[in-house]
Design an enzyme around this catalytic site. Structure first.
Site, short mmCIF file in Angstrom:
data_model
loop_
_atom_site.label_atom_id
_atom_site.label_comp_id
_atom_site.label_asym_id
_atom_site.label_seq_id
_atom_site.Cartn_x
_atom_site.Cartn_y
_atom_site.Cartn_z
N SER A 1 41.18 51.26 44.12
CA SER A 1 41.70 50.29 43.83
C SER A 1 43.07 50.57 43.61
O SER A 1 43.95 50.85 44.91
CB SER A 1 41.48 49.34 42.35
OG SER A 1 41.93 48.42 42.27
N ASP B 1 34.28 42.18 47.86
CA ASP B 1 35.55 42.37 47.37
C ASP B 1 36.66 41.55 48.00
O ASP B 1 36.73 41.32 49.25
CB ASP B 1 36.08 43.87 47.67
CG ASP B 1 37.21 44.32 47.00
OD1 ASP B 1 38.10 43.40 46.66
OD2 ASP B 1 37.45 45.50 46.88
N HIS C 1 34.31 44.71 44.07
CA HIS C 1 35.22 45.60 44.05
C HIS C 1 34.89 46.88 43.11
O HIS C 1 34.52 46.49 42.00
CB HIS C 1 36.71 44.90 43.57
CG HIS C 1 37.58 45.75 43.43
ND1 HIS C 1 38.39 46.13 44.61
CD2 HIS C 1 38.75 45.99 42.54
CE1 HIS C 1 39.53 46.79 44.28
NE2 HIS C 1 39.38 46.98 42.94
#
Length: 352
Positions: A196, A294, A326
């Site tokens: 991320s 995601d 995600h």
């Protein structure tokens, strides 16, 4: 219950001795008036589910604040310890060393945690478990970087802290000041990785390494971007035509960097980079992972496509996981999908 206790107390302090409907209403109005003027109660920016910032400057984090101590992990056999990199800023790292070691030195993996640049740390349970598992399966000396968080320390603080941590890794290994890095680490097999926001950091550090060079002529062998945080105004995916989403993305990005960079800055949206700039990406190979559900996946796929189309001379790989969201692999570490993705990452690191 707290309100029922607090309101009579407030009325008593005001000199009222009757518990009437009128007094109750007046008390509530007083409490509301006081709260309305209290900057500790007035929300300046609601970044749920991560945090809330109040007008007083107080920040209430809603997740990612628990920590666990460094240890010898019974499940993986990995030993970890913490190192302060800069006492003046609080930047630190947690190092991981697997129990099985040969006479040959091990790859060095510098890892950057996620959390939208505002939550989590190198010491939270979720990252401690992930790095223990990764260090054991990949057979690496891992350095998990604890960089400063926004909004108290807006970008570029996380980039600068992570760059300083990378330089610390190189200098400590070369000078012998860190025994694990100098004794067990092979800097000819240096990798950057992150999930991320950490994937965003890994990408931007690899670009910076190509532009500025690394101490001692060190080279980054590979960069692994795990569901990286990229977004912007590039025409990518359905969200690129959704004004509400674009406005929200721009607001949150502005919050993270205190308005210093627009949402179409290359820090957030590398798709705006000209092809020549991709040549600075200082790695022999790049792995990009994408989770099907995601919301950032269109930018992640577009990043991979742009890298390949740029003429960058390295090898780019794309790994997709169907049916997951995600960074699912952090919370579903033992699931078949997460184990398969980790096996891909392990192979990426250990391939000659």
């Amino acid at each position: 219950m707290a309100a029922r206790i607090l309101l009579p107390l407030m009325l008593f302090l005001l000199g009222s001795h009757c518990w009437t409907g009128a007094a109750t209403a007046a008390g509530r109005q007083l409490l509301q008036a006081r709260r309305a003027g209290d900057p500790n109660s007035q929300v300046k920016f609601d970044f749920s589910p991560f945090l809330i910032e109040y007008k007083s400057g107080r920040v209430k984090r809603l997740m990612g604040t628990d920590v666990v101590a460094a240890s010898s992990d019974a499940l993986t056999g990995v030993t970890s310890r913490d190192v302060s990199l800069d006492p003046s800023t609080g930047v630190a790292a947690r190092l991981y060393l697997p129990s099985f070691r040969t006479t040959a030195k091990l790859p060095v993996l510098v890892y950057f945690h996620g959390g939208a640049f505002v939550v989590e740390s190198a010491f939270t349970p979720i990252y401690h478990a992930y790095l223990n598992t990764l260090a054991a399966r990949a057979g690496v000396v891992a350095v998990s970087v604890n960089y400063r968080l926004a909004p108290e320390h807006p970008l570029p603080a996380a980039y600068d802290d992570s760059w300083a941590a990378l330089k610390w890794v190189l200098s400590s290994a070369a000078a012998g000041s860190d025994p694990w890095l100098s004794q067990y680490g092979d800097l000819s097999r240096l990798f950057l990785a992150g999930d991320s926001a950490g994937g965003n950091i890994a990408h931007n550090l690899a670009l910076r390494a190509g532009e500025e060079g690394l101490d001692g002529g060190a080279r980054i062998k590979g960069v692994a971007l795990l569901d990286p945080y990229f977004q912007g105004r590039s025409p990518v995916g359905a969200d690129a035509t959704d004004p509400a989403y674009l406005q929200s993305a721009a607001r949150t990005w502005s919050f993270i960097c205190a308005g210093k960079y627009p949402i179409n800055h290359p820090y957030a949206d590398p798709l705006v980079l000209p092809p020549a700039s991709w040549q600075h990406l200082a790695a022999s190979r790049v792995l990009v992972t994408v989770s099907e559900h995601d919301r950032l996946s269109p930018w992640q796929r577009a990043y991979y496509a742009a890298l390949r189309a740029s003429g960058w001379p390295g090898a780019a790989e794309l790994y997709e996981t169907p049916g997951e969201g995600h960074v699912y692999f952090l919370t579903k570490l033992g699931s078949p999908q997460a184990l398969a993705e980790m096996a891909k990452l392990v192979a990426f690191i250990n391939r000659d």
